[in-house]
Design a protein around this motif. Structure first.
Motif, PDB file in Angstrom:
ATOM      1  N   GLU A  78       0.711  -1.262  -0.001  1.00 14.31           N
ATOM      2  CA  GLU A  78       0.071   0.121  -0.089  1.00 14.31           C
ATOM      3  C   GLU A  78       0.892   1.226   0.038  1.00 14.31           C
ATOM      4  O   GLU A  78       0.460   2.305  -0.657  1.00 14.31           O
ATOM      5  CB  GLU A  78      -0.858  -0.167   1.222  1.00 14.31           C
ATOM      6  CG  GLU A  78      -2.159   1.121   1.038  1.00 14.31           C
ATOM      7  CD  GLU A  78      -2.730   0.825  -0.165  1.00 14.31           C
ATOM      8  OE1 GLU A  78      -3.508   1.797  -0.999  1.00 14.31           O
ATOM      9  OE2 GLU A  78      -3.088  -0.339  -0.584  1.00 14.31           O
ATOM     10  N   ARG A  79       1.683   1.121   0.791  1.00 13.29           N
ATOM     11  CA  ARG A  79       3.032   2.401   0.905  1.00 13.29           C
ATOM     12  C   ARG A  79       3.448   2.579  -0.559  1.00 13.29           C
ATOM     13  O   ARG A  79       3.483   3.417  -0.949  1.00 13.29           O
ATOM     14  CB  ARG A  79       3.820   2.195   2.094  1.00 13.29           C
ATOM     15  CG  ARG A  79       4.940   3.455   1.971  1.00 13.29           C
ATOM     16  CD  ARG A  79       5.882   3.093   3.322  1.00 13.29           C
ATOM     17  NE  ARG A  79       6.503   1.911   3.162  1.00 13.29           N
ATOM     18  CZ  ARG A  79       7.527   1.638   2.151  1.00 13.29           C
ATOM     19  NH1 ARG A  79       8.121   2.635   1.456  1.00 13.29           N
ATOM     20  NH2 ARG A  79       8.097   0.448   2.217  1.00 13.29           N
ATOM     21  N   LEU A  80       3.927   1.427  -1.210  1.00 12.04           N
ATOM     22  CA  LEU A  80       4.332   1.643  -2.685  1.00 12.04           C
ATOM     23  C   LEU A  80       3.674   1.998  -3.658  1.00 12.04           C
ATOM     24  O   LEU A  80       4.037   2.630  -4.599  1.00 12.04           O
ATOM     25  CB  LEU A  80       5.172   0.267  -3.048  1.00 12.04           C
ATOM     26  CG  LEU A  80       6.193  -0.111  -1.996  1.00 12.04           C
ATOM     27  CD1 LEU A  80       6.743  -1.521  -2.566  1.00 12.04           C
ATOM     28  CD2 LEU A  80       7.699   0.949  -2.280  1.00 12.04           C
ATOM     29  N   ARG A  81       2.087   2.021  -3.528  1.00  9.90           N
ATOM     30  CA  ARG A  81       1.325   2.354  -4.363  1.00  9.90           C
ATOM     31  C   ARG A  81       1.227   3.957  -4.570  1.00  9.90           C
ATOM     32  O   ARG A  81       0.495   4.402  -5.557  1.00  9.90           O
ATOM     33  CB  ARG A  81       0.039   1.462  -4.113  1.00  9.90           C
ATOM     34  CG  ARG A  81       0.052   0.168  -4.810  1.00  9.90           C
ATOM     35  CD  ARG A  81      -1.405  -0.414  -4.380  1.00  9.90           C
ATOM     36  NE  ARG A  81      -1.102  -1.776  -4.941  1.00  9.90           N
ATOM     37  CZ  ARG A  81      -1.406  -2.852  -4.132  1.00  9.90           C
ATOM     38  NH1 ARG A  81      -1.881  -2.699  -2.987  1.00  9.90           N
ATOM     39  NH2 ARG A  81      -1.077  -4.227  -4.731  1.00  9.90           N
ATOM     40  N   GLY A  82       1.466   4.661  -3.192  1.00  7.04           N
ATOM     41  CA  GLY A  82       1.218   5.960  -3.361  1.00  7.04           C
ATOM     42  C   GLY A  82       2.434   6.854  -3.163  1.00  7.04           C
ATOM     43  O   GLY A  82       3.611   6.132  -3.371  1.00  7.04           O
ATOM     44  N   ILE A  93       0.325  16.540 -18.312  1.00  8.62           N
ATOM     45  CA  ILE A  93       0.801  16.470 -16.690  1.00  8.62           C
ATOM     46  C   ILE A  93       1.137  15.032 -16.058  1.00  8.62           C
ATOM     47  O   ILE A  93       1.758  15.146 -15.322  1.00  8.62           O
ATOM     48  CB  ILE A  93      -0.146  17.621 -15.921  1.00  8.62           C
ATOM     49  CG1 ILE A  93       0.335  17.901 -14.533  1.00  8.62           C
ATOM     50  CG2 ILE A  93      -1.373  16.949 -15.779  1.00  8.62           C
ATOM     51  CD1 ILE A  93       1.563  18.704 -14.514  1.00  8.62           C
ATOM     52  N   GLY A  94       0.150  14.410 -16.642  1.00 10.80           N
ATOM     53  CA  GLY A  94       0.419  12.784 -15.741  1.00 10.80           C
ATOM     54  C   GLY A  94       1.552  12.242 -16.443  1.00 10.80           C
ATOM     55  O   GLY A  94       2.552  11.474 -15.460  1.00 10.80           O
ATOM     56  N   LEU A  95       2.123  12.691 -17.761  1.00 15.71           N
ATOM     57  CA  LEU A  95       3.454  12.194 -18.163  1.00 15.71           C
ATOM     58  C   LEU A  95       4.388  13.039 -17.464  1.00 15.71           C
ATOM     59  O   LEU A  95       5.473  12.012 -16.928  1.00 15.71           O
ATOM     60  CB  LEU A  95       3.631  12.432 -19.570  1.00 15.71           C
ATOM     61  CG  LEU A  95       4.837  12.133 -20.374  1.00 15.71           C
ATOM     62  CD1 LEU A  95       5.139  10.363 -20.142  1.00 15.71           C
ATOM     63  CD2 LEU A  95       4.612  12.292 -21.896  1.00 15.71           C
ATOM     64  N   ALA A  96       4.447  14.293 -17.199  1.00 15.55           N
ATOM     65  CA  ALA A  96       5.457  14.705 -16.439  1.00 15.55           C
ATOM     66  C   ALA A  96       5.670  14.416 -15.124  1.00 15.55           C
ATOM     67  O   ALA A  96       6.839  14.073 -14.716  1.00 15.55           O
ATOM     68  CB  ALA A  96       5.002  16.299 -16.474  1.00 15.55           C
ATOM     69  N   VAL A  97       4.629  13.817 -14.253  1.00 19.30           N
ATOM     70  CA  VAL A  97       4.707  13.386 -13.102  1.00 19.30           C
ATOM     71  C   VAL A  97       5.613  12.101 -13.214  1.00 19.30           C
ATOM     72  O   VAL A  97       6.247  11.807 -12.379  1.00 19.30           O
ATOM     73  CB  VAL A  97       3.301  13.159 -12.459  1.00 19.30           C
ATOM     74  CG1 VAL A  97       3.414  12.550 -11.143  1.00 19.30           C
ATOM     75  CG2 VAL A  97       2.777  14.634 -11.957  1.00 19.30           C
ATOM     76  N   GLN A  98       5.034  11.164 -14.171  1.00 12.59           N
ATOM     77  CA  GLN A  98       5.874   9.951 -14.224  1.00 12.59           C
ATOM     78  C   GLN A  98       7.123  10.097 -14.537  1.00 12.59           C
ATOM     79  O   GLN A  98       8.171   9.496 -13.912  1.00 12.59           O
ATOM     80  CB  GLN A  98       5.060   9.244 -15.185  1.00 12.59           C
ATOM     81  CG  GLN A  98       3.651   8.814 -14.802  1.00 12.59           C
ATOM     82  CD  GLN A  98       2.943   7.890 -15.926  1.00 12.59           C
ATOM     83  OE1 GLN A  98       3.534   7.072 -16.298  1.00 12.59           O
ATOM     84  NE2 GLN A  98       1.695   8.310 -16.208  1.00 12.59           N
ATOM     85  N   ALA A 124      -2.433  10.319  -9.740  1.00 13.26           N
ATOM     86  CA  ALA A 124      -2.993  11.569  -9.231  1.00 13.26           C
ATOM     87  C   ALA A 124      -2.563  11.839  -7.568  1.00 13.26           C
ATOM     88  O   ALA A 124      -3.104  12.922  -7.278  1.00 13.26           O
ATOM     89  CB  ALA A 124      -4.554  11.505  -9.551  1.00 13.26           C
ATOM     90  N   SER A 125      -2.028  10.916  -7.058  1.00 10.55           N
ATOM     91  CA  SER A 125      -1.824  11.225  -5.597  1.00 10.55           C
ATOM     92  C   SER A 125      -0.244  11.763  -5.584  1.00 10.55           C
ATOM     93  O   SER A 125       0.184  11.752  -4.308  1.00 10.55           O
ATOM     94  CB  SER A 125      -1.926   9.814  -4.783  1.00 10.55           C
ATOM     95  OG  SER A 125      -0.985   9.034  -5.114  1.00 10.55           O
ATOM     96  N   ALA A 126       0.278  12.171  -6.443  1.00  9.76           N
ATOM     97  CA  ALA A 126       1.654  12.927  -6.466  1.00  9.76           C
ATOM     98  C   ALA A 126       1.462  14.096  -5.504  1.00  9.76           C
ATOM     99  O   ALA A 126       0.586  14.801  -5.319  1.00  9.76           O
ATOM    100  CB  ALA A 126       1.817  13.373  -7.973  1.00  9.76           C
ATOM    101  N   GLU A 159      -5.945  19.686 -13.901  1.00 15.52           N
ATOM    102  CA  GLU A 159      -5.853  18.589 -14.666  1.00 15.52           C
ATOM    103  C   GLU A 159      -5.543  17.237 -14.112  1.00 15.52           C
ATOM    104  O   GLU A 159      -5.730  16.404 -14.871  1.00 15.52           O
ATOM    105  CB  GLU A 159      -4.939  19.023 -15.582  1.00 15.52           C
ATOM    106  CG  GLU A 159      -5.398  20.090 -16.800  1.00 15.52           C
ATOM    107  CD  GLU A 159      -6.512  19.901 -17.333  1.00 15.52           C
ATOM    108  OE1 GLU A 159      -6.989  18.729 -17.949  1.00 15.52           O
ATOM    109  OE2 GLU A 159      -7.302  20.597 -17.613  1.00 15.52           O
ATOM    110  N   LEU A 160      -4.511  17.115 -13.281  1.00 15.12           N
ATOM    111  CA  LEU A 160      -4.312  15.785 -12.688  1.00 15.12           C
ATOM    112  C   LEU A 160      -5.245  15.330 -11.479  1.00 15.12           C
ATOM    113  O   LEU A 160      -4.844  15.200 -10.551  1.00 15.12           O
ATOM    114  CB  LEU A 160      -2.737  15.742 -12.283  1.00 15.12           C
ATOM    115  CG  LEU A 160      -2.141  14.591 -11.772  1.00 15.12           C
ATOM    116  CD1 LEU A 160      -1.942  13.551 -13.125  1.00 15.12           C
ATOM    117  CD2 LEU A 160      -1.028  14.475 -11.101  1.00 15.12           C
TER     118      LEU A 160
END
Length: 112
Positions: A12-16, A51-56, A71-73, A91-92
């Protein structure tokens, strides 16, 4: 036979995303001109996709992986990227998870 590597709470910790400090924010969430060119809307990407690509793109060198829930960035990181890309912060807001093949599907073609 599959062996569990992580406990449920570790998974769970690794998913966020963890908390981010100022040094990490500047070091990992500063886009280069090449990054911005790659994320460019001229490639048919919507603001949400960009924005999603930039976060990744920024998260991978920071954590070594991209958590499922993009989206939890950290809000400070999203705000920094949004400002650089001139994309509204909201947007994210999608709640989808990154699709990754699981152990049962690795190496298999879809539909098999």
């Amino acid at each position: 036979m599959a062996t569990r590597v992580f406990a449920d709470d570790e998974l769970e910790r690794l998913r966020g995303f963890p908390e981010i400090n100022r040094e990490e924010l500047i070091r990992f969430f500063t886009l280069t001109p090449a990054d911005v060119g790659f994320i460019d809307p001229g490639r048919g990407r919507s603001p949400k996709d960009r924005i999603g690509l930039a976060v990744q793109l920024c998260t991978l060198p920071w954590l070594g992986f991209v958590p499922d829930d993009v989206a939890s960035a950290p809000p400070a990181a999203v705000a920094r990227l949004s400002e650089r890309l001139q994309i509204p912060i909201g947007e994210l807001r999608f709640t989808g998870r990154v699709n990754r093949p699981g152990p049962a599907t690795c190496g298999k073609s879809p539909g098999i």
